[in-house]
Design a protein around this motif. Sequence first.
Motif, PDB file in Angstrom:
ATOM      1  N   VAL A 469       1.007  -1.132  -0.131  1.00  0.00           N
ATOM      2  CA  VAL A 469      -0.126   0.066   0.113  1.00  0.00           C
ATOM      3  C   VAL A 469       0.817   1.274  -0.089  1.00  0.00           C
ATOM      4  O   VAL A 469       1.664   1.414   0.857  1.00  0.00           O
ATOM      5  N   PRO A 470       1.040   2.011  -1.014  1.00  0.00           N
ATOM      6  CA  PRO A 470       1.710   3.182  -1.101  1.00  0.00           C
ATOM      7  C   PRO A 470       1.048   4.282  -0.261  1.00  0.00           C
ATOM      8  O   PRO A 470       0.051   4.342   0.391  1.00  0.00           O
ATOM      9  N   SER A 471       2.038   5.423  -0.063  1.00  0.00           N
ATOM     10  CA  SER A 471       1.616   6.413   0.769  1.00  0.00           C
ATOM     11  C   SER A 471       0.346   6.974   0.133  1.00  0.00           C
ATOM     12  O   SER A 471      -0.008   7.173  -1.255  1.00  0.00           O
ATOM     13  N   ILE A 472      -0.539   7.829   0.958  1.00  0.00           N
ATOM     14  CA  ILE A 472      -1.495   8.290   0.543  1.00  0.00           C
ATOM     15  C   ILE A 472      -1.290   9.771   0.226  1.00  0.00           C
ATOM     16  O   ILE A 472      -1.165  10.821   0.876  1.00  0.00           O
ATOM     17  N   THR A 473      -0.810  10.186  -1.285  1.00  0.00           N
ATOM     18  CA  THR A 473      -0.895  11.447  -1.758  1.00  0.00           C
ATOM     19  C   THR A 473      -1.837  12.156  -2.361  1.00  0.00           C
ATOM     20  O   THR A 473      -1.820  13.252  -2.585  1.00  0.00           O
TER      21      THR A 473
END
Length: 506
Positions: A469-473
């Motif tokens: 899960v990548p960072s929430i940008t």
Amino acid sequence: MVELTGNTLTLEDVKRVCYEGELVSISKDSLKKVKGSRDAVDKIVSEKRTIYGINTGFGKFSDVVIDESDVNDLQKNLIRSHACGVGDPFPEVVSRAMILLRLNALLKGFSGVRPVIVERLVTLLNSNIHPVIPQQGSLGASGDLAPLSHLALVLMGEGKVQYNGTIYATEEVYKKEGLTPIELQAKEGLALINGTQAMTAMGVVNWIEANDIAIQSEWIAALTMEGLEGIIDAFHPAIHEARGYPEQMEVAERMRNLLAGSQLITKQGDKRVQDAYSLRCIPQVHGASWQSLNYVKEKLEIEMNAATDNPLIFDGGETVISGGNFHGQPIAIAMDFMKIGVAEFASISERRIERLVNPQLNDLPPFLSAKPGLQSGAMIMQYCAASLVSENKTLAHPASVDSIPSSANQEDHVSMGTIASRHAHMIIQNVRRVLAIECICALQAVQYRGVEKMSPQTFAFYEEARKIVPSITEDRVFSEDIENLTDWLKKNKRQWTTQLNELIFQ
């Protein structure tokens, strides 16, 4: 190779056979007992003694005496008529566990089946031929009659099986493997279906998954502690020793180990005097859930090695007793207890999620949003978690308090244990998703705080989870993140259990 004796099967053995595909064998002593028990049945038939299930009808038909020439048809008719399961099939791992447990029970030598029956069950396991068994239709007393009948059909060369990832008619797979259908003889059909192996198999799989989830909940709670700059003093050993529950003390110890070296946690008075319960009471709440899992483990390991069919044959056939070991009440209550214990992991997790996303309860960006207002961030992830927790409350209602009479009131109290075990499985899936949501939110929170300040342990978890899960940008379809992380937690459960054990015992 796991050698089966009828008396020594453990949950660790089940893991090896059902999850890792380890082969099984039958001990010589247990096979000798099986042969002796079968000789007793043959003697009863030849002497024309009237014994329930051997030469009588079943349930309300127990007073109907069957002619010797019809005893084989009696068993065949029993299996076909009782194969009334409906709904989606049990997961393949549960079907595999069902074969294993039924085999182990027959090896105790009280059931009167021929060696060919137990040998065929071994073949099914070792060849990865798994019956397709519908989940619904068992009352959990008189045994798991409907589910186990679908298993027994496969021995007769009927029904369906899952083989190499595909569902086939059993007869097709038998031709491929060079197997011949078995014609059931006196007592054998009843011996195969009188038992609690459906609810127990589901229960064993539940326990294995729940045990892993419980460990993962502590890793994720540790991330949340760092994301919210939680107060470590709440895990001080003196507090937990003062109360005395071993499970509570163990959770506190694991939390201390997970957070050792972290610069994100605080001490009493640094930022506040005490935390909310969802942080401060992690050892107490999680510990109580561990108590339920320990209770369930004890009951499962007894039931896995129990003779649960009827009648049971003792003293070389001189003593044949009709009883009620097929009644699933012990497992029904254990599964209901598990439901409550496991559901609490999600209940307290959802409250931690709320503390991570609610700007009135922390100093993080509102809903962990990259652009609050324009973007909603994790707002609706908390909704999703709340929905799953609410659903769990319904599923956690005890199935074992219900009973509906059957077989013309001959079977006038039943356990509903298979329903309890199925609902427990559904709760476990919901809990894993709630934990995945907490994990996504906690990952974002520690990123805002500074991942370089994390403990070495939680940082290792962070790095692996960030690959999923990548960072929430910016806002995106978070459903995909939740499901991807849920799958990751399910597939990597052993990894984090092992690492936590190494932390404690290094």
